[in-house]
Enzyme design. Structure first.
Site, PDB file in Angstrom:
ATOM      1  N   CYS A   2       0.818  -1.218   0.000  1.00 22.53           N
ATOM      2  CA  CYS A   2       0.000   0.000   0.000  1.00 22.53           C
ATOM      3  C   CYS A   2       0.847   1.262   0.000  1.00 22.53           C
ATOM      4  CB  CYS A   2      -0.874   0.040   1.244  1.00 22.53           C
ATOM      5  SG  CYS A   2      -1.977  -1.347   1.410  1.00 22.53           S
ATOM      6  N   ARG A  26       5.548   0.078  -5.866  1.00 21.46           N
ATOM      7  CA  ARG A  26       5.477  -0.707  -4.635  1.00 21.46           C
ATOM      8  C   ARG A  26       4.571  -1.927  -4.788  1.00 21.46           C
ATOM      9  NH1 ARG A  26       6.752   2.481   0.014  1.00 21.46           N
ATOM     10  NH2 ARG A  26       5.158   1.466   1.253  1.00 21.46           N
ATOM     11  N   TRP A  76      -2.910  -2.740  -1.495  1.00 20.93           N
ATOM     12  CA  TRP A  76      -2.518  -4.132  -1.736  1.00 20.93           C
ATOM     13  C   TRP A  76      -3.331  -4.936  -0.728  1.00 20.93           C
ATOM     14  CZ3 TRP A  76       0.056  -8.133   0.926  1.00 20.93           C
ATOM     15  CH2 TRP A  76       0.578  -9.158   0.123  1.00 20.93           C
ATOM     16  N   ASN A 102      -2.425   2.438   5.827  1.00 16.35           N
ATOM     17  CA  ASN A 102      -1.556   1.290   5.505  1.00 16.35           C
ATOM     18  C   ASN A 102      -1.270   0.549   6.795  1.00 16.35           C
ATOM     19  OD1 ASN A 102      -1.312   2.300   2.985  1.00 16.35           O
ATOM     20  ND2 ASN A 102       0.822   2.942   3.183  1.00 16.35           N
ATOM     21  N   GLY A 103      -1.102  -0.736   6.710  1.00 13.63           N
ATOM     22  CA  GLY A 103      -0.767  -1.513   7.904  1.00 13.63           C
ATOM     23  C   GLY A 103      -1.897  -2.470   8.222  1.00 13.63           C
ATOM     24  N   GLU A 490      18.148 -18.371  -4.996  1.00 11.83           N
ATOM     25  CA  GLU A 490      17.744 -17.105  -5.615  1.00 11.83           C
ATOM     26  C   GLU A 490      17.250 -17.339  -7.048  1.00 11.83           C
ATOM     27  OE1 GLU A 490      16.890 -14.288  -5.050  1.00 11.83           O
ATOM     28  OE2 GLU A 490      17.304 -13.034  -6.783  1.00 11.83           O
ATOM     29  N   LYS A 494      13.457 -16.316  -8.311  1.00 13.01           N
ATOM     30  CA  LYS A 494      13.199 -15.444  -9.467  1.00 13.01           C
ATOM     31  C   LYS A 494      12.234 -16.124 -10.426  1.00 13.01           C
ATOM     32  CE  LYS A 494      14.222 -12.547  -8.384  1.00 13.01           C
ATOM     33  NZ  LYS A 494      14.832 -11.818  -7.313  1.00 13.01           N
ATOM     34  N   GLU A 497       8.709 -16.240  -8.969  1.00 13.16           N
ATOM     35  CA  GLU A 497       8.093 -14.912  -8.889  1.00 13.16           C
ATOM     36  C   GLU A 497       7.563 -14.414 -10.218  1.00 13.16           C
ATOM     37  OE1 GLU A 497      11.447 -12.602  -7.132  1.00 13.16           O
ATOM     38  OE2 GLU A 497       9.856 -11.653  -6.014  1.00 13.16           O
ATOM     39  N   HIS A 513      18.932 -37.474  -1.398  1.00 10.11           N
ATOM     40  CA  HIS A 513      18.294 -37.768  -0.114  1.00 10.11           C
ATOM     41  C   HIS A 513      16.782 -37.489  -0.158  1.00 10.11           C
ATOM     42  CE1 HIS A 513      22.154 -38.570   1.669  1.00 10.11           C
ATOM     43  NE2 HIS A 513      22.603 -37.417   1.208  1.00 10.11           N
ATOM     44  N   LYS A 611       6.422  -4.706  -4.090  1.00 12.43           N
ATOM     45  CA  LYS A 611       7.847  -4.406  -4.048  1.00 12.43           C
ATOM     46  C   LYS A 611       8.314  -4.170  -2.621  1.00 12.43           C
ATOM     47  CE  LYS A 611      11.857  -3.442  -5.841  1.00 12.43           C
ATOM     48  NZ  LYS A 611      12.637  -4.646  -6.201  1.00 12.43           N
TER      49      LYS A 611
HETATM   50  C1  AGP Z   1      12.698 -10.256  -4.550  1.00 12.80           C
HETATM   51  O1  AGP Z   1      12.647 -10.556  -5.888  1.00 12.80           O
HETATM   52  C2  AGP Z   1      11.433 -10.269  -3.861  1.00 12.80           C
HETATM   53  N1  AGP Z   1      10.449  -9.468  -4.481  1.00 12.80           N
HETATM   54  C3  AGP Z   1      11.432 -10.279  -2.352  1.00 12.80           C
HETATM   55  O2  AGP Z   1      11.799 -11.567  -1.983  1.00 12.80           O
HETATM   56  C4  AGP Z   1      12.316  -9.256  -1.601  1.00 12.80           C
HETATM   57  O3  AGP Z   1      13.660  -9.541  -1.805  1.00 12.80           O
HETATM   58  C5  AGP Z   1      11.972  -9.305  -0.096  1.00 12.80           C
HETATM   59  O4  AGP Z   1      10.635  -8.960   0.085  1.00 12.80           O
HETATM   60  C6  AGP Z   1      12.856  -8.405   0.723  1.00 12.80           C
HETATM   61  O5  AGP Z   1      12.735  -7.078   0.329  1.00 12.80           O
HETATM   62  P1  AGP Z   1      13.748  -5.989   0.809  1.00 12.80           P
HETATM   63  O6  AGP Z   1      15.069  -6.300   0.220  1.00 12.80           O
HETATM   64  O7  AGP Z   1      13.178  -4.694   0.299  1.00 12.80           O
HETATM   65  O8  AGP Z   1      13.780  -6.034   2.301  1.00 12.80           O
END
Ligand code: AGP
Length: 616
Positions: A2, A26, A76, A102-103, A490, A494, A497, A513, A611
Site C-alpha cells: 500500500c 510498490r 494491496w 496502511n498496515g 535465488e 526469481k 516470482e 536424499h 515491491k
Molecule cells: C525479490 O525478488 C522479492 N520481491 C522479495 O523476496 C524481496 O527480496 C523481499 O521482500 C525483501 O525485500 P527488501 O530487500 O526490500 O527487504
C-alpha cells in the site's frame, strides 16, 4: 505494498495523483483519492477503483481540479478482496471524514463489534474503515473545546497493530497523520516545484521517492507520531517532538525502462553500473584494501564479537546466505543468516553481538521487527539498505548503502548483486587474511563490473534454448554446491516470482536424499557449476539427474567433460570462486525473465506480489 500520498496546496489532487503514480512500483491492486475544495462544506469528494492509477485518473475525469487538500492511496489487499468498496479512502457515514490507511489493525474484530454497537454502517470488509467510524464517534462525543487532533489521538489509542494514516475532514484546513510500524514521511516545498510552479506546499508519502523534484525538504516520522499539518505548520502533542525538516537531496528516478521492454530487463542490465557504484571508494587503488565505512563498530570491535547475525527476507536473505559464507571463510567470526520472520532474537542476541539487516527497500516489516527484537535483546544493530533515508537505515543509524539505484521491478535483481558485493566487502573489512590472498580477491572484485558486462552481451542462443525446455514444464529443479548452493535458491525464487513455475532448489549433494524422486522424463534441472572445487561433485549430481530423464540446463564456465551431460550449456565468464555468484546470477535472472515474457506474463508486476512488503 500500500502507498499513501497526501497534498496540501494548490492543485492538491493533481499532486496526489502524481505522487500515487510514483508509488506504483510498490505494487497494488486498487487506488483512490479524496479532496476538499476551498469553501467546501458538504461530503468529501472521493473516487476509488480496482486497477491502476491510470484507471483512477480516468474515473476522476478532472472532477478534483482546484482542490487544495487531498489524500490518495494505492491498496494491496490484506483484509477483504480486491473490490471498489474495499479500496481506500474510507469515509464516515455522513461523508465528512475520509481516511487512508496502511498496515494491519490487529484488534479489528473487537473494534468491528464496537463500531457496530455504535450503529455505524460498515460498508467494506477492511480493518481500515473502522478507524473512520471510531474517529467520527470520538469527534461527536468529545468534550467542548476538543480539537480534531485530540479526537484523532483518542482514536489512535484504541488501535493495536501497525499503521500509517492520513485523514481529511470537512471544515478542517489540513491533514491529520499518524504513524506506527508503517512508513510515512513528510515533504515540504517552497519556491518552484514540479507540482505547481511557485508555491508552498506540504506532502505526506509512504516513501521519499515521489518527493524528489517536488519537495525541497523532508521530515521522517517516528513510530507513535501523531500530527496535524496545515499551511500554518505542524501541530503535535504538547511537550512532544515536532519532526525536523532536512534538505532533500537526490533526483527522482523515473521507472522508465528506456530501450528495454521491461524494468526487470533494464535492471538486470544496470548491474555493471550498480556494482561500480557499490564498490566505488571502497577499494584502494593499489588493490590491497577493501573497506566499508559507516559502521558504529570498528573492524577490531567486530572481530571481538561473540556472534554476528544477518537478517533479511526473500532475495535479500539469499544474498545474506552467500555473505555469511564469505564472513565465515575470511574471519573467525560466528555468523549466521536468518530469515527475518523466523529470527530467534532471544536465543542469538545479547551483549557483544551484532545484528545486521539487509534490505533493498529498507521498509520490510519482518526485517524491521527482527532488528527491533535484536535491539531489545541487547544486540548492536546495523544495516545495508538500498533506499536512502528508509526506515531501517534511519533506525540503525549506521551501516552502508547499496547504491544500486532505484529498483522498480518487483523481482529484485541489481539489489541482490550489490548486497552480495557489500557483504563481501564487509567480510574483507573484518578479516585479517594474508595480504596475498586479499590482493587476489580484491583483484577479482575490481574486475566484476566488466565481467558482468561481458556476461550480459554473450548471445549464443543458449538462454533461448533453455527457455524452450522450461516452457511447458510443470516444475523445475535448481542445484548448486558450495557458494552456488545459496545462489540457486535465488534462481528458483526469481523463476517462481515472475514465470510462476514451481521450483525447488537444493544443494547438489542433497538431491539423492529425497528430491530426486521428483525427476521424471523431461524435468528441467538447472545446474550452476562454476569451475571451483565442487565441480567434480556437481558432475555426479548432474549425471544422477540425467540418468533419470532430467533435461539439464548447465550454467558453467567449464568447457570440459561436464558439458557432455547437458542438454543446454549456458557459458559463463570464468571467475575466481569468491565472486562467481555475482556473475552466475545473470543467466538465472535472464532465464526467469525470458520465460515470463514467453508466457506473456506481467514481468514487472507479478501477481500477488508487492515491491515493498510493509506488513507481517
Ligand atoms: C525479490 O525478488 C522479492 N520481491 C522479495 O523476496 C524481496 O527480496 C523481499 O521482500 C525483501 O525485500 P527488501 O530487500 O526490500 O527487504
Amino acid at each position: 505494498m500500500c502507498g499513501i500520498f497526501g497534498c496540501l496546496g494548490a492543485d492538491a489532487a493533481g499532486g496526489v495523483l502524481n505522487g500515487l503514480r510514483k508509488l506504483e512500483y510498490r505494487g497494488y491492486d486498487s487506488a483512490g483519492l479524496a479532496a476538499i475544495f476551498p469553501e467546501h462544506d458538504g461530503p468529501i469528494e472521493t473516487e476509488r477503483t480496482t486497477g491502476y492509477v491510470a484507471d483512477l485518473v480516468s474515473k476522476a475525469n478532472g472532477r478534483f481540479d482546484g482542490a487544495e487538500i487531498s489524500i490518495g492511496h494505492t491498496r494491496w489487499a490484506t483484509h477483504g478482496g480486491v473490490t471498489d468498496s474495499n479500496a481506500h479512502p474510507h469515509s464516515s457515514n455522513d461523508g465528512k471524514i475520509t481516511i487512508v490507511h496502511n498496515g494491519i489493525i490487529e484488534n479489528a474484530l473487537e473494534l468491528l463489534e464496537r463500531v457496530e454497537n455504535l450503529d455505524y454502517d460498515v460498508q467494506s470488509e477492511t480493518d481500515s474503515e473502522l478507524i473512520v467510524h471510531l474517529l467520527d464517534h470520538e469527534l461527536k462525543t468529545q468534550s467542548s473545546g476538543g480539537t480534531p487532533l485530540d479526537a484523532f489521538k483518542s482514536t489512535i489509542s484504541l488501535l493495536e497493530g501497525s499503521w500509517a494514516i492520513a485523514v481529511i475532514m470537512t471544515g478542517m484546513e489540513g491533514i491529520l497523520i499518524a504513524r506506527k510500524g508503517a512508513p510515512l514521511v513528510l515533504g515540504r516545498g517552497t519556491g518552484t516545484c514540479s507540482f505547481h510552479g511557485d508555491c508552498s506546499h506540504f506532502c505526506v508519502s509512504s516513501d521519499v521517492q515521489p518527493f524528489y523534484g517536488s519537495c525541497s525538504e523532508v521530515a521522517y516520522l517516528d513510530d507513535g507520531d501523531i500530527f496535524y499539518i496545515s499551511k500554518d505548520g505542524i501541530e503535535g502533542s504538547e511537550g512532544l517532538r515536532i519532526p525536523e525538516f532536512e534538505v532533500l537531496e537526490g533526483v527522482y528516478e523515473e521507472g522508465d525502462p528506456g530501450i528495454f521492454p521491461h524494468m526487470m530487463l533494464k535492471e538486470i542490465h544496470d548491474q555493471p553500473n550498480a556494482l561500480t557504484n557499490v564498490l566505488g571508494g571502497r577499494i584502494s587503488a593499489d588493490g590491497t584494501r577493501a573497506e566499508l565505512g559507516g559502521f558504529k563498530l570498528t573492524p577490531e570491535q567486530m572481530r571481538g564479537l561473540d556472534r554476528l547475525n544477518l537478517v533479511a527476507c526473500g532475495t535479500a536473505y539469499y544474498a545474506t546466505l552467500i555473505g555469511a559464507n564469505y564472513i565465515r571463510q575470511f574471519t573467525g567470526l560466528t555468523v549466521e543468516a536468518f530469515r527475518a520472520s523466523e529470527f530467534p532474537a532471544s536465543e542469538v542476541c545479547g551483549p557483544n553481538t551484532l545484528t545486521v539487516a539487509i534490505s533493498q527497500s529498507g521498509e520490510t516489516k519482518d526485517t524491521l521487527d527482527a532488528l527491533q527484537e535484536a535491539k531489545k535483546n541487547g544486540s548492536e544493530i546495523s544495516s545495508f539498505c538500498n533506499v536512502i533515508g528508509s526506515t531501517i537505515a534511519r533506525m540503525t543509524g549506521n551501516g552502508a548503502y547499496l547504491y544500486a539505484g532505484a529498483e522498480f521491478a518487483v523481482a529484485s535483481t541489481k539489489a541482490f548483486t550489490n548486497m552480495v558485493a557489500a557483504l563481501l566487502l564487509l567480510a574483507l573489512t573484518i578479516s585479517e587474511i594474508p595480504e596475498k590472498q586479499r590482493k587476489k580477491i580484491v583483484r577479482e572484485i575490481r574486475s566484476l563490473p566488466a565481467m558482468v558486462s561481458r556476461q550480459l552481451v554473450e548471445e549464443d542462443g543458449s538462454i533461448e534454448r533453455a527457455v524452450e525446455i522450461l516452457d511447458g514444464a510443470k516444475s523445475a529443479i535448481f542445484i548448486g554446491r558450495g557458494i552456488s548452493a545459496p545462489l540457486v535458491l535465488e534462481g528458483a525464487l526469481k523463476m517462481m516470482e515472475v514465470a510462476y513455475l514451481p521450483c525447488l532448489a537444493y544443494p547438489g549433494g542433497e538431491l539423492k536424499h529425497g528430491p530426486i524422486a521428483l525427476i521424471e522424463e523431461g524435468t528441467p534441472v538447472i545446474a550452476v557449476a562454476p569451475s571451483d572445487s565442487t565441480l567434480p561433485l556437481m558432475e555426479s549430481s548432474i549425471r544422477e539427474c540425467r540418468t533419470r530423464g532430467g533435461k539439464i540446463i548447465l550454467i558453467t564456465d567449464h568447457e570440459g567433460p561436464i558439458t557432455k551431460f547437458a542438454d543446454v550449456v549456458i557459458q559463463t565468464q570464468t571467475t575466481g570462486n569468491v565472486v562467481s555468484p555475482m556473475v552466475n546470477v545473470v543467466p538465472l535472472q535472464l532465464l526467469a525473465y525470458h520465460l515470463a515474457v514467453r508466457k506473456e506474463l506481467n514481468v514487472d508486476r507479478p501477481r500477488n506480489l508487492a515491491k515493498s512488503v510493509t506488513v507481517v
